[in-house]
Design an enzyme around this catalytic site. Sequence first.
Site, PDB file in Angstrom:
ATOM      1  N   LYS A  73       0.844  -1.194   0.000  1.00  0.00           N
ATOM      2  CA  LYS A  73       0.000   0.000   0.000  1.00  0.00           C
ATOM      3  C   LYS A  73       0.877   1.242   0.000  1.00  0.00           C
ATOM      4  CE  LYS A  73      -4.068   1.981   0.441  1.00  0.00           C
ATOM      5  NZ  LYS A  73      -3.770   2.837  -0.722  1.00  0.00           N
ATOM      6  N   LYS A  97       4.768   2.724   8.746  1.00  0.00           N
ATOM      7  CA  LYS A  97       3.562   3.514   9.045  1.00  0.00           C
ATOM      8  C   LYS A  97       2.348   2.595   9.215  1.00  0.00           C
ATOM      9  CE  LYS A  97       3.402   7.171   6.533  1.00  0.00           C
ATOM     10  NZ  LYS A  97       3.214   8.035   5.335  1.00  0.00           N
ATOM     11  N   LYS A 109       5.544   2.311  -2.685  1.00  0.00           N
ATOM     12  CA  LYS A 109       5.501   3.694  -3.177  1.00  0.00           C
ATOM     13  C   LYS A 109       5.967   3.699  -4.613  1.00  0.00           C
ATOM     14  CE  LYS A 109       4.612   7.763  -1.210  1.00  0.00           C
ATOM     15  NZ  LYS A 109       3.875   7.990   0.033  1.00  0.00           N
ATOM     16  N   ASN A 228      -2.741  19.022  -0.921  1.00  0.00           N
ATOM     17  CA  ASN A 228      -3.718  18.200  -0.216  1.00  0.00           C
ATOM     18  C   ASN A 228      -3.474  18.217   1.292  1.00  0.00           C
ATOM     19  OD1 ASN A 228      -4.184  15.363   1.112  1.00  0.00           O
ATOM     20  ND2 ASN A 228      -5.816  15.719  -0.361  1.00  0.00           N
ATOM     21  N   SER A 356      -7.598   5.550   3.796  1.00  0.00           N
ATOM     22  CA  SER A 356      -7.503   4.699   2.603  1.00  0.00           C
ATOM     23  C   SER A 356      -7.940   3.268   2.961  1.00  0.00           C
ATOM     24  CB  SER A 356      -6.068   4.652   2.088  1.00  0.00           C
ATOM     25  OG  SER A 356      -5.835   5.720   1.194  1.00  0.00           O
TER      26      SER A 356
HETATM   27  P1  NAD Z   1       0.480  18.131  -3.177  1.00  0.00           P
HETATM   28  O1  NAD Z   1       1.091  17.915  -4.500  1.00  0.00           O
HETATM   29  O2  NAD Z   1      -0.992  18.142  -3.043  1.00  0.00           O
HETATM   30  O3  NAD Z   1       1.012  19.522  -2.553  1.00  0.00           O
HETATM   31  C1  NAD Z   1       2.369  19.800  -2.435  1.00  0.00           C
HETATM   32  C2  NAD Z   1       2.539  21.218  -1.908  1.00  0.00           C
HETATM   33  O4  NAD Z   1       3.929  21.465  -1.682  1.00  0.00           O
HETATM   34  C3  NAD Z   1       2.062  22.296  -2.881  1.00  0.00           C
HETATM   35  O5  NAD Z   1       1.409  23.323  -2.175  1.00  0.00           O
HETATM   36  C4  NAD Z   1       3.363  22.813  -3.482  1.00  0.00           C
HETATM   37  O6  NAD Z   1       3.275  24.161  -3.937  1.00  0.00           O
HETATM   38  C5  NAD Z   1       4.278  22.714  -2.277  1.00  0.00           C
HETATM   39  N1  NAD Z   1       5.699  22.713  -2.660  1.00  0.00           N
HETATM   40  C6  NAD Z   1       6.307  21.991  -3.627  1.00  0.00           C
HETATM   41  N2  NAD Z   1       7.602  22.306  -3.705  1.00  0.00           N
HETATM   42  C7  NAD Z   1       7.816  23.245  -2.746  1.00  0.00           C
HETATM   43  C8  NAD Z   1       8.953  23.967  -2.312  1.00  0.00           C
HETATM   44  N3  NAD Z   1      10.141  23.802  -2.893  1.00  0.00           N
HETATM   45  N4  NAD Z   1       8.797  24.862  -1.289  1.00  0.00           N
HETATM   46  C9  NAD Z   1       7.605  25.049  -0.705  1.00  0.00           C
HETATM   47  N5  NAD Z   1       6.501  24.379  -1.063  1.00  0.00           N
HETATM   48  C10 NAD Z   1       6.608  23.492  -2.070  1.00  0.00           C
HETATM   49  O7  NAD Z   1       1.138  17.023  -2.222  1.00  0.00           O
HETATM   50  P2  NAD Z   1       0.539  16.427  -0.875  1.00  0.00           P
HETATM   51  O8  NAD Z   1      -0.307  15.252  -1.214  1.00  0.00           O
HETATM   52  O9  NAD Z   1      -0.012  17.522  -0.040  1.00  0.00           O
HETATM   53  O10 NAD Z   1       1.861  15.817  -0.201  1.00  0.00           O
HETATM   54  C11 NAD Z   1       2.743  16.616   0.586  1.00  0.00           C
HETATM   55  C12 NAD Z   1       3.594  15.697   1.441  1.00  0.00           C
HETATM   56  O11 NAD Z   1       2.771  14.895   2.278  1.00  0.00           O
HETATM   57  C13 NAD Z   1       4.489  14.713   0.668  1.00  0.00           C
HETATM   58  O12 NAD Z   1       5.669  14.502   1.423  1.00  0.00           O
HETATM   59  C14 NAD Z   1       3.664  13.445   0.684  1.00  0.00           C
HETATM   60  O13 NAD Z   1       4.445  12.281   0.517  1.00  0.00           O
HETATM   61  C15 NAD Z   1       3.072  13.518   2.068  1.00  0.00           C
HETATM   62  N6  NAD Z   1       1.868  12.707   2.282  1.00  0.00           N
HETATM   63  C16 NAD Z   1       0.771  12.875   1.500  1.00  0.00           C
HETATM   64  C17 NAD Z   1      -0.362  12.116   1.757  1.00  0.00           C
HETATM   65  C18 NAD Z   1      -1.644  12.305   0.984  1.00  0.00           C
HETATM   66  O14 NAD Z   1      -2.648  11.727   1.389  1.00  0.00           O
HETATM   67  N7  NAD Z   1      -1.686  13.101  -0.054  1.00  0.00           N
HETATM   68  C19 NAD Z   1      -0.350  11.155   2.772  1.00  0.00           C
HETATM   69  C20 NAD Z   1       0.788  11.015   3.552  1.00  0.00           C
HETATM   70  C21 NAD Z   1       1.886  11.807   3.298  1.00  0.00           C
END
Ligand code: NAD
Length: 423
Positions: A73, A97, A109, A228, A356
Site C-alpha cells: 500500500k 507507518k 511507493k 492536499n 484509505s
Molecule cells: P500536493 O502535491 O498536493 O502539494 C504539495 C505542496 O507542496 C504544494 O502546495 C506545493 O506548492 C508545495 N511545494 C512543492 N515544492 C515546494 C517547495 N520547494 N517549497 C515550498 N513548497 C513546495 O502534495 P501532498 O499530497 O499535499 O503531499 C505533501 C507531502 O505529504 C508529501 O511529502 C507526501 O508524501 C506527504 N503525504 C501525503 C499524503 C496524501 O494523502 N496526499 C499522505 C501522507 C503523506
Amino acid sequence: MTGTASSTLLYQEATANVEDAARAIDMDQKVRRVLLKPMNELIVNFPIQRENGEHEVLQGYRIQHNNVLGPFKGGMRFHQGMDLNESRALATWMTFKCALLNLPFGGAKGGVAINPAHYGTAELERVVRRFTHALGENIGPEFDIPAPDMGTDAQTMGWMMDTYLNSRGPGERQNARRVVTGKPVELGGSLGRESATGRGAAYALRHLYGQLDRTLSGQSAAVQGFGNVGSHVAAAFTELNMKVVAIADISGVVYNPEGLDIAKLTLHASQHRGVATFDACDTITPEEFFALDVDVLVPAALESQITAENVNDIRAHTIVEAANGPVTAEASKVLEEAGLNLIPDILANAGGVVVSYYEWVQNKTSSRWTARDIDSRLRDAIWDASDRVWSIRNDRGCSWRQAAYIEASNLLQKVYRLRGIFP
Ligand code: NAD
C-alpha cells in the site's frame, strides 16, 4: 534513474531508521535483513504523446517494500525528483507507518519522474493511463493498492482505476474498484479521505498537547505546503482556534501575524496556482519562514526541508512532520537535544493511509460510512497509536521517531516470528 545525492541520502536515512529500531528491540537478524531490502522493485519506461504530436518516453517506478501484514500500500508521486532511491525510502516508511497504525497493509511507493505542472490535463490523463497499463498485474485490489501523493490527486486515481478495470473481465470489474484508494467519492471513494492526512496531523498534535496538559487554542502555526496535506492541516488548525500565521508553497510565502484567513486563501490558491499573490499579508522568504517565532511548525511539502543548515534558526517548540521525511536525521538530533517536540512522519501523516484502509473496506463490503463515523474512527486510530508511541518514549527516554519505529518493529517482528520465513 537510481538516485541523486539527495534521494540516496533519503534512502540511507530510511534504512537508518530501520537499523536504529532493530538495535533498540534486539531484532532477529533474519527479520532485520528482510526489512532492510524492498521485496520488489519495478521500473517501467513508457511513451506518451504530447499536445504537439511528439512522443516522449517517461520513467515510472513502483517499489513494493514489504507485505507481511497485508497487500502492498502506498502513494503514487508525480514529481521531477522521483527516482528509484526516493521510491525505496518512501516505500520503506510506508511499511512502518502501516505497522504502527495496526493496518493490514504492507508498504509500497511509486510514481513518475515528471513535473505535472508542465503537462496539460489531457496529457496527464495519457500519462496515468499508460503508466497504469505498464504496471499491469503488478498492482491489484488484494496485491498492491496505490493512492494519491505529491503531484497526484483523486482524479489521477479515477483514471488509474478506470484503466485497471478495463483490463479486467466484465465480471471482475465492480469488485476491483478498490485497486486504488483516494478516488473521487462518486467512483467509490470514501468521505473524509481528501482531508484525512491533514486532519490526522491535527489529531496527533491534539494528543501531544493533551499529554503535555497544554491548550492549543491561540497557538500560532506556520505550514509549508498548501496542497492536499498542508491545506487541510491549516483548515483543521483553524477549527481548533489556532492562528495560522504563515503558509509557504512553490509560488512563495505569505505571512500575517494576526492570522491568515485559510478559507479565502484556499480559494485564492486554487484560482491562482499558489498562495503568493494573496493580499492582506506580507511576503517573506523561505529562510524567514523557517525562522518564524511560532509555536508549531508543519512541513507539509517536500522531504529534507529542515537540515543541518537551517535547524538552528527554528524557533517553534513543536514540529509536526506532515510530509514524509521533511527533517533530516542530523537536524532531528539537534531538535531532540534542544528539547523540541517532533511528531514523526509515520505517525503525523498516517491519517491518509488510515482512511484509505476505510475506503478499501467500504469497497470490499459494498458499504458507505458517514463522514462523522470516518472522522471519529480516524481520531481514535491516531490517538491509539499516539498513546503507544508516547508510552514507549516515556519508558525508554528515546526520541519520538525511535519510539514510533520501535512500536512498528515490534509488530513486524512478532508477525515474522509467528509465520516463520519461507521455506
Ligand atoms: P500536493 O502535491 O498536493 O502539494 C504539495 C505542496 O507542496 C504544494 O502546495 C506545493 O506548492 C508545495 N511545494 C512543492 N515544492 C515546494 C517547495 N520547494 N517549497 C515550498 N513548497 C513546495 O502534495 P501532498 O499530497 O499535499 O503531499 C505533501 C507531502 O505529504 C508529501 O511529502 C507526501 O508524501 C506527504 N503525504 C501525503 C499524503 C496524501 O494523502 N496526499 C499522505 C501522507 C503523506
